[in-house]
Design an enzyme around this catalytic site. Structure first.
Site, PDB file in Angstrom:
ATOM      1  N   ASP A  28      37.847  33.919  34.695  1.00 50.18           N
ATOM      2  CA  ASP A  28      37.035  34.894  35.430  1.00 50.18           C
ATOM      3  C   ASP A  28      35.686  34.248  35.727  1.00 50.18           C
ATOM      4  OD1 ASP A  28      39.195  36.482  34.803  1.00 50.18           O
ATOM      5  OD2 ASP A  28      38.013  38.186  34.115  1.00 50.18           O
TER       6      ASP A  28
ATOM      7  N   LYS B 119      40.565  43.162  40.039  1.00 49.41           N
ATOM      8  CA  LYS B 119      40.258  43.539  38.663  1.00 49.41           C
ATOM      9  C   LYS B 119      39.012  44.407  38.649  1.00 49.41           C
ATOM     10  CE  LYS B 119      39.165  41.643  34.073  1.00 49.41           C
ATOM     11  NZ  LYS B 119      39.174  40.437  33.224  1.00 49.41           N
TER      12      LYS B 119
ATOM     13  N   LYS C  17      37.092  40.439  41.340  1.00 47.75           N
ATOM     14  CA  LYS C  17      36.742  41.298  40.215  1.00 47.75           C
ATOM     15  C   LYS C  17      35.393  41.937  40.484  1.00 47.75           C
ATOM     16  CE  LYS C  17      35.700  40.855  35.237  1.00 47.75           C
ATOM     17  NZ  LYS C  17      35.717  39.927  34.090  1.00 47.75           N
TER      18      LYS C  17
END
Length: 230
Positions: free
Chosen positions: A98, A190, A161
């Site tokens: 991430d 996400k 995300k």
């Protein structure tokens, strides 16, 4: 997009990245996080880079993936540092990365630099790890969210995300909808940051999210085999 009514506890669990990114997280807490993830069959555990090897050791043989963060939480590291972080994390056992974008460059509309930063990490990950691009949507205008999402798409990332969870705001339905409208079915989304209840998670999934990042994973799912962890 997934309808709320179709989400059983097990399906919801399979879309949760169970997260522990506190600066004070201890090794025993990481071990407990992994044990809990095995029991609930979460998608992944997301831990700081220093704990990737420990998480990989504790999740060996299970379908739960090891996720870590790159350029976290500000995204202001040099690209070569992010690449070095990614390579070391993969060597330690990370399967998902991430990464935080170069937020200042996006705010300055230097989208090419943002895209190059993402692409470098994606290329470093190769086929060994998926890359989720953290946009920190609470800091962005709607048009900046779209620009960041498109940069992630062009750079070859697998997910966008919403948030680090360390910024001024977290996941919102509005941001998730913008992301889904922008990337269509090409990328996963996400939602992360401030998700504390099952209903919040269900609403975000209904809005277009495909993964939920939360430090409250066990409280979001209802499974017959639920147990407490000492």
């Amino acid at each position: 997009m997934i309808e709320q009514e179709s989400l059983s506890g097990t399906l919801l669990a399979s879309q949760i990245d169970s997260t522990l990114l506190s600066a004070t997280a201890t090794p025993p807490e990481i071990v407990r996080l992994c044990r809990e993830a095995r029991t609930y069959e979460f998608a992944s555990v997301c831990v700081n880079p220093v704990y990737v090897a420990l998480a990989a050791e504790n999740l060996g043989g299970s379908p739960v993936k090891v996720c870590t963060v790159i350029g976290f939480p500000l995204g202001a590291n040099k690209t070569e540092v992010k690449v070095a972080e990614a390579l070391r994390a993969i060597a330690d056992g990370a399967q998902e990365l991430d990464m935080v974008i170069a937020l200042g460059y996006l705010k300055a509309n230097d989208v090419l630099r943002v895209e190059a930063d993402i692409r470098a990490v994606v290329e470093a990950a190769g086929d060994q790890a998926q890359v989720k691009v953290i946009l920190e949507t609470a800091e962005l205008t709607d048009s900046e969210i779209r620009a960041g999402a498109l940069a992630a798409l062009r750079a070859g990332a697998q997910f966008v995300k919403t948030s680090t969870g360390f910024g001024k705001g977290g996941a919102t339905l509005a941001a998730v909808r913008i992301l889904r409208e922008t990337v269509g079915d090409a990328l996963g989304i996400k939602a992360a940051g401030g998700i504390r209840t099952r209903q919040e998670a269900l609403d975000l999934l209904a809005a277009g999210a495909t993964r939920i990042g939360t430090s409250a994973g066990a409280t979001l799912v209802i499974l017959e085999r639920a147990q407490s962890f000492a």
